[in-house]
Design an enzyme around this catalytic site. Sequence first.
Site, PDB file in Angstrom:
ATOM      1  N   HIS A 106     -22.074  -8.231  48.508  1.00  0.00           N
ATOM      2  CA  HIS A 106     -21.502  -7.055  49.171  1.00  0.00           C
ATOM      3  C   HIS A 106     -21.837  -5.829  48.338  1.00  0.00           C
ATOM      4  O   HIS A 106     -21.714  -5.854  47.107  1.00  0.00           O
ATOM      5  CB  HIS A 106     -19.984  -7.190  49.296  1.00  0.00           C
ATOM      6  CG  HIS A 106     -19.293  -5.926  49.721  1.00  0.00           C
ATOM      7  ND1 HIS A 106     -19.708  -5.165  50.797  1.00  0.00           N
ATOM      8  CD2 HIS A 106     -18.196  -5.292  49.212  1.00  0.00           C
ATOM      9  CE1 HIS A 106     -18.898  -4.135  50.926  1.00  0.00           C
ATOM     10  NE2 HIS A 106     -17.987  -4.172  49.982  1.00  0.00           N
ATOM     11  N   HIS A 108     -21.978  -1.157  48.543  1.00  0.00           N
ATOM     12  CA  HIS A 108     -21.663   0.077  49.279  1.00  0.00           C
ATOM     13  C   HIS A 108     -22.885   0.980  49.246  1.00  0.00           C
ATOM     14  O   HIS A 108     -22.780   2.192  49.068  1.00  0.00           O
ATOM     15  CB  HIS A 108     -20.458   0.775  48.648  1.00  0.00           C
ATOM     16  CG  HIS A 108     -19.168   0.056  48.862  1.00  0.00           C
ATOM     17  ND1 HIS A 108     -18.019   0.366  48.170  1.00  0.00           N
ATOM     18  CD2 HIS A 108     -18.839  -0.975  49.667  1.00  0.00           C
ATOM     19  CE1 HIS A 108     -17.034  -0.431  48.555  1.00  0.00           C
ATOM     20  NE2 HIS A 108     -17.504  -1.242  49.460  1.00  0.00           N
ATOM     21  N   ASP A 131     -40.443  -8.491  58.940  1.00  0.00           N
ATOM     22  CA  ASP A 131     -40.708  -9.511  57.906  1.00  0.00           C
ATOM     23  C   ASP A 131     -39.406 -10.123  57.399  1.00  0.00           C
ATOM     24  O   ASP A 131     -39.211 -11.337  57.398  1.00  0.00           O
ATOM     25  CB  ASP A 131     -41.413  -8.876  56.707  1.00  0.00           C
ATOM     26  CG  ASP A 131     -42.855  -8.494  56.975  1.00  0.00           C
ATOM     27  OD1 ASP A 131     -43.420  -7.731  56.161  1.00  0.00           O
ATOM     28  OD2 ASP A 131     -43.417  -8.936  58.002  1.00  0.00           O
ATOM     29  N   HIS A 171     -17.405   0.151  56.687  1.00  0.00           N
ATOM     30  CA  HIS A 171     -17.268  -0.385  55.327  1.00  0.00           C
ATOM     31  C   HIS A 171     -18.620  -0.427  54.619  1.00  0.00           C
ATOM     32  O   HIS A 171     -18.906   0.398  53.780  1.00  0.00           O
ATOM     33  CB  HIS A 171     -16.635  -1.778  55.397  1.00  0.00           C
ATOM     34  CG  HIS A 171     -16.290  -2.349  54.073  1.00  0.00           C
ATOM     35  ND1 HIS A 171     -15.560  -3.507  53.913  1.00  0.00           N
ATOM     36  CD2 HIS A 171     -16.568  -1.923  52.816  1.00  0.00           C
ATOM     37  CE1 HIS A 171     -15.404  -3.761  52.624  1.00  0.00           C
ATOM     38  NE2 HIS A 171     -16.008  -2.815  51.936  1.00  0.00           N
ATOM     39  N   TYR A 225     -46.096 -15.650  53.261  1.00  0.00           N
ATOM     40  CA  TYR A 225     -46.088 -14.595  52.228  1.00  0.00           C
ATOM     41  C   TYR A 225     -45.694 -15.169  50.855  1.00  0.00           C
ATOM     42  O   TYR A 225     -44.892 -16.120  50.760  1.00  0.00           O
ATOM     43  CB  TYR A 225     -45.087 -13.507  52.607  1.00  0.00           C
ATOM     44  CG  TYR A 225     -44.950 -12.427  51.545  1.00  0.00           C
ATOM     45  CD1 TYR A 225     -43.880 -12.445  50.650  1.00  0.00           C
ATOM     46  CD2 TYR A 225     -45.901 -11.427  51.406  1.00  0.00           C
ATOM     47  CE1 TYR A 225     -43.759 -11.483  49.665  1.00  0.00           C
ATOM     48  CE2 TYR A 225     -45.786 -10.453  50.429  1.00  0.00           C
ATOM     49  CZ  TYR A 225     -44.716 -10.486  49.559  1.00  0.00           C
ATOM     50  OH  TYR A 225     -44.601  -9.537  48.574  1.00  0.00           O
TER      51      TYR A 225
HETATM   52  O1  LIG Z   1     -15.138  -2.840  49.291  1.00  0.00           O
HETATM   53  C1  LIG Z   1     -14.355  -2.978  48.357  1.00  0.00           C
HETATM   54  C2  LIG Z   1     -13.168  -2.119  48.179  1.00  0.00           C
HETATM   55  O2  LIG Z   1     -12.924  -1.463  49.400  1.00  0.00           O
HETATM   56  C3  LIG Z   1     -14.608  -4.014  47.310  1.00  0.00           C
HETATM   57  O3  LIG Z   1     -15.512  -4.970  47.821  1.00  0.00           O
HETATM   58  C4  LIG Z   1     -15.278  -3.388  46.101  1.00  0.00           C
HETATM   59  O4  LIG Z   1     -16.507  -2.835  46.518  1.00  0.00           O
HETATM   60  C5  LIG Z   1     -15.519  -4.393  44.994  1.00  0.00           C
HETATM   61  O5  LIG Z   1     -14.288  -4.962  44.687  1.00  0.00           O
HETATM   62  P1  LIG Z   1     -14.185  -6.095  43.552  1.00  0.00           P
HETATM   63  O6  LIG Z   1     -15.243  -7.150  43.827  1.00  0.00           O
HETATM   64  O7  LIG Z   1     -14.459  -5.419  42.205  1.00  0.00           O
HETATM   65  O8  LIG Z   1     -12.773  -6.604  43.666  1.00  0.00           O
END
Ligand SMILES: O=C(CO)[C@@H](O)[C@H](O)COP(=O)(O)O
Length: 233
Positions: A106, A108, A131, A171, A225
């Site tokens: 995950h 941002h 790809d 998000h 590839y």
């Molecule tokens: O999206 C969020 C907070 O909204 C979390 O996913 C943080 O981006 C990372 O949090 P931790 O893994 O440090 O708890």
Amino acid sequence: MNDNAVEAAIAAVRADVALLHGELVRYGLVVWTGGNVSGRVPGTDYFVIKPSGVAYDDLTPDNMILCTLDGEVVPGTPGSERSPSSDTAAHAYVYREMPEVGGVVHTHSSYAVAWAARGEEIPCVITGMADEFGGPIPVGPFAVIGDDSIGRGIVETLRGHRSRAVLMRNHGPFTIGVTAKDAVKAAVMCEDAARSVHLARQAGEVIPIPQEKIDALYARYQNVYGQQEDERR
Ligand SMILES: O=C(CO)[C@@H](O)[C@H](O)COP(=O)(O)O
């Protein structure tokens, strides 16, 4: 696996996941403590994830947190004195529901988050997306952090989908892979696609790629590839 083999497998994933968090910083996908990487421990019902809110510079194999597939911290293991990532329940849900997934990431990352803020999927208008993702990068539902809502949104969006990236609405991106490294690659390529298509759209209309060309590009990239020993999905 015998106990020694399990311990060795856990140690290898701890080292891998700790190191891969540095790649999120290297590619500019996170700021401060945002984002997280986890990796399934092969042959076990465990995965490893980062501790919540700990600076990337301070992440080590020993402070990674070993969790069960229910998202529970395994007591008495290195790092277990800290709280696991806020997204642990989401990662755990993905591992339970998608046994082929070996890693979850995950971030941002800014351009992907901008598409998520609009709730707009990234259209497949560049060969690099064909790809890597075999089509558009889809949007998943708005879901609050803290329970398995995000995990459910990831699975309902990506199950049966070629893309390894999903833009959770309002998000940001979550990615999956056959390994944690594969999921990190998907996060890097997702942000690259989000930026390129954003820039293209600023200058004018983008041109769709015919589906049969997307299919051909995806098949070549996934199967030809690179080097034969590369990880294949
Ligand atoms: O999206 C969020 C907070 O909204 C979390 O996913 C943080 O981006 C990372 O949090 P931790 O893994 O440090 O708890």
